[in-house]
Design a protein around this motif. Structure first.
Motif, short mmCIF file in Angstrom:
data_model
loop_
_atom_site.label_atom_id
_atom_site.label_comp_id
_atom_site.label_asym_id
_atom_site.label_seq_id
_atom_site.Cartn_x
_atom_site.Cartn_y
_atom_site.Cartn_z
N GLY A 1 -3.70 -4.17 9.15
CA GLY A 1 -3.36 -4.21 10.58
C GLY A 1 -2.51 -3.06 11.04
O GLY A 1 -1.98 -3.08 12.16
N PHE A 2 -2.40 -2.02 10.18
CA PHE A 2 -1.47 -0.91 10.47
C PHE A 2 -1.77 -0.22 11.80
O PHE A 2 -0.86 0.12 12.55
CB PHE A 2 -1.54 0.11 9.33
CG PHE A 2 -0.43 1.13 9.39
CD1 PHE A 2 0.81 0.85 8.84
CD2 PHE A 2 -0.64 2.37 9.97
CE1 PHE A 2 1.84 1.79 8.89
CE2 PHE A 2 0.37 3.31 10.02
CZ PHE A 2 1.61 3.01 9.48
N LYS B 1 5.17 0.15 12.56
CA LYS B 1 4.56 1.08 11.61
C LYS B 1 5.61 1.65 10.65
O LYS B 1 5.35 1.81 9.45
CB LYS B 1 3.87 2.22 12.35
CG LYS B 1 2.58 1.80 13.06
CD LYS B 1 1.92 3.00 13.73
CE LYS B 1 0.59 2.57 14.39
NZ LYS B 1 -0.08 3.70 15.05
N ILE B 2 6.79 1.94 11.19
CA ILE B 2 7.87 2.45 10.34
C ILE B 2 8.27 1.40 9.31
O ILE B 2 8.41 1.69 8.12
CB ILE B 2 9.08 2.85 11.20
CG1 ILE B 2 8.71 4.05 12.08
CG2 ILE B 2 10.27 3.20 10.30
CD1 ILE B 2 9.78 4.41 13.08
N LEU B 3 8.44 0.16 9.78
CA LEU B 3 8.81 -0.92 8.87
C LEU B 3 7.71 -1.18 7.84
O LEU B 3 7.99 -1.43 6.66
CB LEU B 3 9.09 -2.19 9.67
CG LEU B 3 10.34 -2.18 10.56
CD1 LEU B 3 10.42 -3.47 11.37
CD2 LEU B 3 11.60 -2.01 9.71
N ALA B 4 6.45 -1.11 8.31
CA ALA B 4 5.32 -1.32 7.40
C ALA B 4 5.28 -0.22 6.33
O ALA B 4 5.02 -0.49 5.16
CB ALA B 4 4.01 -1.35 8.17
N GLY B 5 5.54 1.01 6.74
CA GLY B 5 5.57 2.12 5.79
C GLY B 5 6.64 1.93 4.73
O GLY B 5 6.42 2.19 3.54
N ILE B 6 7.82 1.48 5.18
CA ILE B 6 8.91 1.22 4.24
C ILE B 6 8.52 0.10 3.27
O ILE B 6 8.75 0.19 2.06
CB ILE B 6 10.20 0.85 4.99
CG1 ILE B 6 10.68 2.06 5.81
CG2 ILE B 6 11.28 0.39 4.03
CD1 ILE B 6 11.85 1.74 6.73
#
Length: 300
Positions: free
Chosen positions: A118-119, A127-132
């Motif tokens: 779902g990115f 997106k930043i949190l997902a990347g982390i």
């Protein structure tokens, strides 16, 4: 012995990664220089496996070799037990731990897949949190794959290291050598390499888990004189056709402390933060008894 346990069981308690082992071996080398003890290495390297045991004294001239593992376990994800005289049981324990790691990695991979799927629809902050989150998951999977060093290892194998180093300091005789074995906490590769180096004509004293447990056992193949050790309170266990560590040498004794559970001699809490118990009075007894036993053996 207390200062030795503080040093090897607390200050230098993790000896799992190659870097940790290199630092430990460098420290041992310096210790031996200070006491005038000769040092050499037993090593074997391949693309996937590195073995580096350290000899203190001359194993070729020695009649008696006192040895024990210096490497420590990886962090366990389940309650792990160690069976000093039953390799098959140890393999089953390792397989159970591996299954837990595989299941955990699959779950983490599934979570990462759901995040990535779902990115494209996420807002910028998501997106930043997902990347982390993805970076953290990848790091955890990597560390689980390579193994995380356990930092509390009194039983496996800091108590044995402390005893060997104390004996190495106190016994200065070319008839006795000391070896700290690598790759012996989960296998017998260090013992196998020692066998390649010295053959089968030496008397081997193999110190295993020594820190806690209700019973202290001296195991051998039936021909070793362990009378002095039995008088000190150790129990005798004889293996005529061993499939454990005793199989590598004809004249070998193994000293292990632990408990009996379901008719098996076992050590609990290995590879966890609970491996911090120690019977210091008994460890001191083991050291003093071994010192007398060795001195008597080399005087005959």
């Amino acid at each position: 012995m207390k200062d030795k346990m503080m040093l090897y069981g607390v200050e230098m308690s993790a000896r799992y990664t190659r870097k940790q082992k290199e630092l430990f071996l460098a420290f041992i080398t310096e210790c031996c220089k200070r006491i005038g003890k000769e040092v050499s290495f037993e090593s074997k390297h391949s693309a996937f496996r590195h073995i580096a045991s350290i000899e203190m004294g001359n194993v070729d001239k020695a009649n008696i070799i006192v040895c024990g593992a210096y490497d420590t376990p990886e962090k366990a994800y389940i309650e792990m037990k160690y069976y000093p005289f039953n390799m098959e049981a140890n393999i089953k324990e390792q397989q159970a731990s591996l299954i837990v790691k595989v299941v955990a990695a699959i779950v983490l991979s599934l979570v990462m897949f759901l995040i990535v799927r779902g990115f494209g629809n996420y807002q910028l902050y998501l997106k930043i949190l997902a990347g982390i989150a993805i970076a953290v998951i990848l790091y955890v999977i990597y560390k689980m794959t390579t193994g995380i060093a356990n930092t509390v290892n009194f039983s496996r194998n800091s108590a044995a290291v402390a005893t060997i180093m104390k004996l190495a300091e106190e016994i200065d005789n070319e008839k006795v050598a000391f070896v700290l074995l690598d790759q012996t906490v989960n296998s017998y590769e260090g013992l196998d390499l020692l066998k390649e180096k010295v053959g089968n004509k030496k008397k081997i004293i193999y110190l295993d888990n020594l820190s806690y447990g209700n019973r202290c056992v001296v195991a051998h193949r039936g021909s070793s004189d362990v009378t002095m050790l039995l008088k000190a309170g150790m129990e005798e266990k004889i293996y005529r056709e061993p499939s454990n560590a005793l199989r590598f040498f004809d004249d070998i004794i193994q000293i292990s402390c632990g408990d009996v559970e379901n008719k098996q001699f076992v050590v609990k809490h290995v590879g966890s933060d609970k491996d911090h118990d120690i019977d210091m009075k008994r460890l001191e007894m083991i050291y003093q008894t071994l010192k007398s036993y060795i001195n008597k053996s080399i005087s005959n």
